[in-house]
Design an enzyme around this catalytic site. Structure first.
Site, PDB file in Angstrom:
ATOM      1  N   GLN A 172       0.850  -1.199   0.000  1.00 31.31           N
ATOM      2  CA  GLN A 172       0.000   0.000   0.000  1.00 31.31           C
ATOM      3  C   GLN A 172       0.883   1.246   0.000  1.00 31.31           C
ATOM      4  OE1 GLN A 172      -3.454  -0.385   0.145  1.00 31.31           O
ATOM      5  NE2 GLN A 172      -3.675   1.794  -0.133  1.00 31.31           N
ATOM      6  N   PHE A 173       1.405   1.605  -1.177  1.00 29.30           N
ATOM      7  CA  PHE A 173       2.291   2.766  -1.257  1.00 29.30           C
ATOM      8  C   PHE A 173       1.587   4.058  -0.860  1.00 29.30           C
ATOM      9  CE2 PHE A 173       0.268   3.008  -5.373  1.00 29.30           C
ATOM     10  CZ  PHE A 173       0.231   4.369  -5.666  1.00 29.30           C
ATOM     11  N   THR A 174       0.263   4.088  -0.940  1.00 34.22           N
ATOM     12  CA  THR A 174      -0.469   5.319  -0.605  1.00 34.22           C
ATOM     13  C   THR A 174      -0.404   5.657   0.883  1.00 34.22           C
ATOM     14  OG1 THR A 174      -2.586   4.155  -0.421  1.00 34.22           O
ATOM     15  CG2 THR A 174      -2.024   5.080  -2.579  1.00 34.22           C
TER      16      THR A 174
END
Length: 150
Positions: free
Chosen positions: A78-80
């Site tokens: 989950q890079f966000t």
């Protein structure tokens, strides 16, 4: 390294209409990695999550770990979680780790967590467009950041 840990009754991840992984009772873990993260961060976070006591005991008090309830885990990259929202209304992800740096740490995290809980860990696919479905139990959601250990 940042993680959002959700205690779930069940969860699954689907990619291009095909279910990649599913679990029953346990944790859905959204995992964000930045370029400053190391294997030391992976180790600390795995130990913390494996021993986190948020499952009910015989008195329905959050006093049991995923190990004690023999729960499962699903880890989704989950890079966000590294969104920067300070300037304007469109987030920037410049703080998120590069693929070259993040993929090995994501894989190490999944492998170490699997060893820690004594069972395979479900995964998504790094960089893929994933659909995640879950039933948050409680709801119980815990956020952890290896840069904020105290």
């Amino acid at each position: 390294m940042r993680a959002v840990i959700q205690r779930v009754s069940h969860a699954n991840v689907t990619i291009n209409g095909t279910m990649k992984s599913q679990i029953k009772q346990g944790y859905l873990i959204l995992l964000g990695i930045c370029d400053e993260d190391t294997l030391e961060d992976v180790d600390w976070l795995v130990k913390k999550i494996a021993n986190l006591r948020v499952f009910g005991d015989e008195n329905d008090v959050m006093n049991r770990s995923i190990l004690e309830v023999q729960g499962e885990a699903l880890v989704v990259s989950q890079f966000t979680l590294y969104a920067s929202y300070k300037k304007g209304n469109r987030p920037s992800w410049y703080r998120a780790g590069s693929h070259e740096h993040s993929i090995p740490l994501y894989e190490a995290f999944c492998n170490l967590l699997s060893e820690a809980i004594g069972k395979p860990v479900g995964t998504g696919e790094f960089g893929a467009d994933m659909k995640v479905e879950l039933l948050n139990d409680g709801p119980v959601t815990i956020c952890m950041d290896t840069k904020n250990k105290e």
